[in-house]
Design a protein around this motif. Structure first.
Motif, PDB file in Angstrom:
ATOM      1  N   LEU A  68      10.529   2.018   7.004  1.00 23.52           N
ATOM      2  CA  LEU A  68      11.062   1.367   8.201  1.00 23.52           C
ATOM      3  C   LEU A  68      12.531   0.992   8.005  1.00 23.52           C
ATOM      4  CD1 LEU A  68       8.055  -0.930   9.220  1.00 23.52           C
ATOM      5  CD2 LEU A  68       8.801   1.212  10.293  1.00 23.52           C
ATOM      6  N   ARG A  69      12.858   0.583   6.807  1.00 21.56           N
ATOM      7  CA  ARG A  69      14.253   0.264   6.507  1.00 21.56           C
ATOM      8  C   ARG A  69      15.118   1.522   6.606  1.00 21.56           C
ATOM      9  NH1 ARG A  69      16.299  -2.138   0.660  1.00 21.56           N
ATOM     10  NH2 ARG A  69      18.543  -2.143   1.111  1.00 21.56           N
ATOM     11  N   LEU A  75      19.202   4.928  12.429  1.00 24.38           N
ATOM     12  CA  LEU A  75      19.658   4.674  13.797  1.00 24.38           C
ATOM     13  C   LEU A  75      21.122   4.256  13.837  1.00 24.38           C
ATOM     14  CD1 LEU A  75      16.551   2.795  15.269  1.00 24.38           C
ATOM     15  CD2 LEU A  75      17.281   5.146  15.732  1.00 24.38           C
ATOM     16  N   HIS A  76      21.623   3.717  12.749  1.00 23.53           N
ATOM     17  CA  HIS A  76      23.026   3.302  12.670  1.00 23.53           C
ATOM     18  C   HIS A  76      23.897   4.354  11.976  1.00 23.53           C
ATOM     19  CE1 HIS A  76      20.895  -0.567  13.250  1.00 23.53           C
ATOM     20  NE2 HIS A  76      21.986  -0.935  13.899  1.00 23.53           N
ATOM     21  N   GLY A  77      23.330   5.568  11.791  1.00 23.41           N
ATOM     22  CA  GLY A  77      24.103   6.640  11.161  1.00 23.41           C
ATOM     23  C   GLY A  77      24.249   6.500   9.669  1.00 23.41           C
ATOM     24  N   ARG A  87      27.670   7.442  -3.786  1.00 26.77           N
ATOM     25  CA  ARG A  87      28.411   7.471  -2.533  1.00 26.77           C
ATOM     26  C   ARG A  87      27.417   7.570  -1.386  1.00 26.77           C
ATOM     27  NH1 ARG A  87      32.883  11.833  -2.064  1.00 26.77           N
ATOM     28  NH2 ARG A  87      31.038  13.178  -2.141  1.00 26.77           N
ATOM     29  N   ALA A  88      27.904   7.359  -0.163  1.00 26.87           N
ATOM     30  CA  ALA A  88      27.045   7.523   0.999  1.00 26.87           C
ATOM     31  C   ALA A  88      26.591   8.979   1.085  1.00 26.87           C
ATOM     32  CB  ALA A  88      27.789   7.124   2.265  1.00 26.87           C
ATOM     33  N   VAL A  89      25.302   9.189   1.377  1.00 23.35           N
ATOM     34  CA  VAL A  89      24.765  10.542   1.486  1.00 23.35           C
ATOM     35  C   VAL A  89      25.491  11.315   2.587  1.00 23.35           C
ATOM     36  CG1 VAL A  89      22.697  11.890   2.051  1.00 23.35           C
ATOM     37  CG2 VAL A  89      22.512   9.858   0.594  1.00 23.35           C
ATOM     38  N   LEU A  90      25.854  10.626   3.665  1.00 23.19           N
ATOM     39  CA  LEU A  90      26.578  11.284   4.758  1.00 23.19           C
ATOM     40  C   LEU A  90      27.930  11.800   4.285  1.00 23.19           C
ATOM     41  CD1 LEU A  90      26.433  12.002   7.745  1.00 23.19           C
ATOM     42  CD2 LEU A  90      27.496   9.803   8.277  1.00 23.19           C
TER      43      LEU A  90
END
Length: 337
Positions: A68-69, A75-77, A87-90
């Protein structure tokens, strides 16, 4: 059209959520501990370090809470923080995806030009020597393992003959072009860096041709089969009886309806290429999604694995939608409902 797009987008969102659930469950069922895969032996012997690692990446929470987290962050990208790159996966995907897109575009364009061309020739010379030769070549293309072709091509064209570079996207002495799209060929072309463009193209050729071998064989066989099926229709016989040249009959009356099945196969092949070719990218040291997925799996990097899974799902959903839209462009009799 609007209703069709909205319905497909809604279905795509549901599919993405389902894929995140399946990927999350399967990833956590795999034997192994991400803590042991990412921390050294010294840190593993320190309970405080292990607890800090689990808390930082949410591994100390129950699985439903973790999922759920993850959806809330999604939802917030936010795809999470990679446990291997920190680092961020994105951000990681933004770095690796353009390399795979560039390689996949080169491979699929090459495959379409060669595969469809050979399929047309095979259908036009049915049961004659060009047809037999092309069928043998296409059968060999779909039968040989891609990793074997990659190793042979690497050994012959790079190691023995030195005709093409053996790995990477650029020569070691060159610097990547100013970032615009992440595709080195496009960025170098836009900025007029011709030496860089030539180097990027040369590095594309070897892995791109290796990836194209299987797709060429598959497209050749599908194009030939589709065209032979359509050649038996009455309107094709009528076109020949009117005295139209054989070239006009094949290109105008046979090829266009035959492209329906070809586009379906090409769309799936392009999706496979975009989803990351792990073996080819590792053999040619190509910094793409396949290499990123491989290292993520080896290190049990759960956020990265989830991010790659989501990217692959998105690729298939988008390309299936594009293929459906192209049906109506090629054959006006097909209407979206």
């Amino acid at each position: 059209m609007r209703r069709f797009l909205l319905r497909r987008l809604g279905t795509g969102v549901v599919l993405l959520i389902g894929i995140t659930l399946v990927a999350f469950v399967v990833t956590h069922l795999v034997p192994g501990d991400p803590v042991a895969a990412n921390l050294g032996q010294g840190a593993l012997n320190d309970p405080a370090a292990v607890a800090a690692f689990r808390h930082q990446y949410g591994l100390d929470q129950p699985l439903p809470i973790q999922y759920l987290r993850y959806l809330g962050d999604l939802l917030h990208g936010n795809l999470g923080i990679s446990e291997q790159s920190h680092r961020a996966v994105l951000s990681d995907l933004n770095e690796y995806v353009p390399a795979t897109v560039e390689l996949a575009l080169f491979a699929i364009v090459t495959s379409l030009v060669i595969g469809v061309g050979l399929g047309i020739l095979a259908a036009a010379f049915r049961d004659r020597w060009p047809d037999h030769f092309i069928r043998v070549v296409s059968l060999g293309g779909v039968s040989m393992p891609v990793f074997w072709i990659a190793l042979v091509a690497f050994y012959l064209l790079f190691f023995r003959l030195g005709w093409l570079p053996g790995g990477g996207r650029l020569d070691p002495t060159q610097v990547a072009p100013t970032h615009l799209t992440g595709l080195y060929t496009v960025d170098a072309l836009v900025h007029g860096q011709w030496a860089l463009l030539w180097s990027a193209l040369r590095h594309l050729v070897l892995p791109g041709l290796v990836l194209a071998v299987y797709t060429v064989g598959m497209l050749t066989r599908f194009t030939r089969a589709s065209m032979l099926e359509i050649m038996g229709n009455d309107y094709v016989r009528a076109a020949r009886l009117k005295g139209l040249p054989e070239r006009t009959v094949i290109l105008r009356h046979v090829l266009r309806p035959a492209l329906i099945s070809v586009i379906t196969v090409a769309g799936l092949a392009f999706a496979n290429l975009l989803s990351g070719t792990v073996l080819v990218e590792n053999i040619f040291a190509w910094p793409g999604v396949g290499q990123y997925a491989y290292h993520s799996a080896v290190n049990l990097d759960l956020p990265a694995i989830m991010g790659v899974s989501l990217f692959i799902a998105l690729v298939y959903i988008v390309l299936n939608l594009v293929v459906d839209l192209l049906y109506g462009v090629i054959d006006p009799r097909i209407r979206l409902s």
